[in-house]
Design a protein around this motif. Sequence first.
Motif, short mmCIF file in Angstrom:
data_model
loop_
_atom_site.label_atom_id
_atom_site.label_comp_id
_atom_site.label_asym_id
_atom_site.label_seq_id
_atom_site.Cartn_x
_atom_site.Cartn_y
_atom_site.Cartn_z
N VAL A 186 0.84 -1.19 0.00
CA VAL A 186 0.00 0.00 0.00
C VAL A 186 0.88 1.25 0.00
CG1 VAL A 186 -1.67 1.36 1.32
CG2 VAL A 186 -2.00 -1.12 1.06
N VAL A 246 -5.74 -4.30 -1.14
CA VAL A 246 -5.10 -5.28 -0.26
C VAL A 246 -5.70 -6.64 -0.62
CG1 VAL A 246 -4.69 -6.00 2.11
CG2 VAL A 246 -4.80 -3.57 1.56
N ALA A 293 -6.77 -2.74 4.95
CA ALA A 293 -7.55 -1.95 4.00
C ALA A 293 -8.34 -0.85 4.71
CB ALA A 293 -8.48 -2.86 3.21
N THR A 332 -7.99 1.64 1.56
CA THR A 332 -7.90 0.92 0.29
C THR A 332 -9.00 -0.13 0.19
OG1 THR A 332 -6.25 -0.48 1.35
CG2 THR A 332 -5.43 1.29 -0.04
N MET A 373 -10.32 -4.11 -0.33
CA MET A 373 -9.86 -5.44 0.06
C MET A 373 -10.51 -6.48 -0.84
SD MET A 373 -10.39 -8.56 1.73
CE MET A 373 -11.37 -8.71 3.23
#
Length: 349
Positions: free
Chosen positions: A59, A66, A102, A107, A109
């Motif tokens: 990341v 992720v 995440a 982010t 997942m």
Amino acid sequence: MGLKRTIFLERLSRGESIIVAEGYIFEFERRGYLKAGTFVPEVVIDQPDLVRQLHEEFVHAGSDVVLAFTYYAHREKLKLIGREDELEQINLKALEIAREVADRTGTLMAGNICNSTVYEKGNPEKERNVEQMFKEQIEWAVRGGADFIVGETFGDYGEAKLALDCIKKYGNGLPAVITLSAPLIDVTLDGVPIVKACQDLEAAGAAIVGLNCGRGPATMLPTLKEIRKACKCPIAALPVPYRTSEKEPTFFSLTIPGTDRKAFPIDLPACLCSRWEIQQFAEECKNIGIQYVGLCCGNASHYLRIVAEVYGKNPPASKFSPEMDKHFIFGRKLETNTYFTEHVKSQIS
């Protein structure tokens, strides 16, 4: 449908790029926490903090996703090492770690299923076994809070289609990313042209189709261009970062330079791409409209950062991107320091 999976689809519909780090299997083998050959992700149970750290590292380098480390965490692989009774534990732990990272980093997942290693076209019993393997991993991915599910590294169209069908059947509406691993020629192991296979997977409901693993940038790009022309949905491109060629199209066929000795898997570092070659690959992918892009087996964070930067991203790791003009030999000092100009530059030019 959860918020993040909606965000995933909205980003795709807006034409946004999604950078994806894969390659956990090879990276943990290099680090001494996973055995080449069986390639089972035991590290998830044995050293979960290391898995968390590698997610964070990717990341940091620019990954928007992720990817839960459940690749090869299926029944057939765990049988090889006598840990089949830990199947549910390894999957749920991998998903838990990925979800945590995440959420903390903002982010996406993804859950992950992959080639079963036992699929056999026209064998109903084996197809049922594979479906059961997919079913349990998909249901665990749903339980673990995945935003979408990746089904990858399929040499057979039939197995890729089965994976997609299972995601649709057991995945509680999660979007599916389905990628094939192209063999020596542009035809799947069960005889379907790669481009047609991607078209059919798109028609069957995959959110993204494309290629991962097997081929390096040089031998994946020509096929990606044809897939991009043929399909309307976003295309995935995740090659291995090795110098494949027309003579040696996949990393299975690579030989150690200067020898006839096979490089896979122990000596593949002898065949790694340069950073410049990864940059060229990423630029070409961007030019042809690849939205979902990253690297597979052999990936490392310094490579992924290059892909992210080519796609216009500025991940935290970009703070430490090379600035060779500040190097004591190759930088500006050569122009101002008489000693380096006269004695060093002559030795390196």
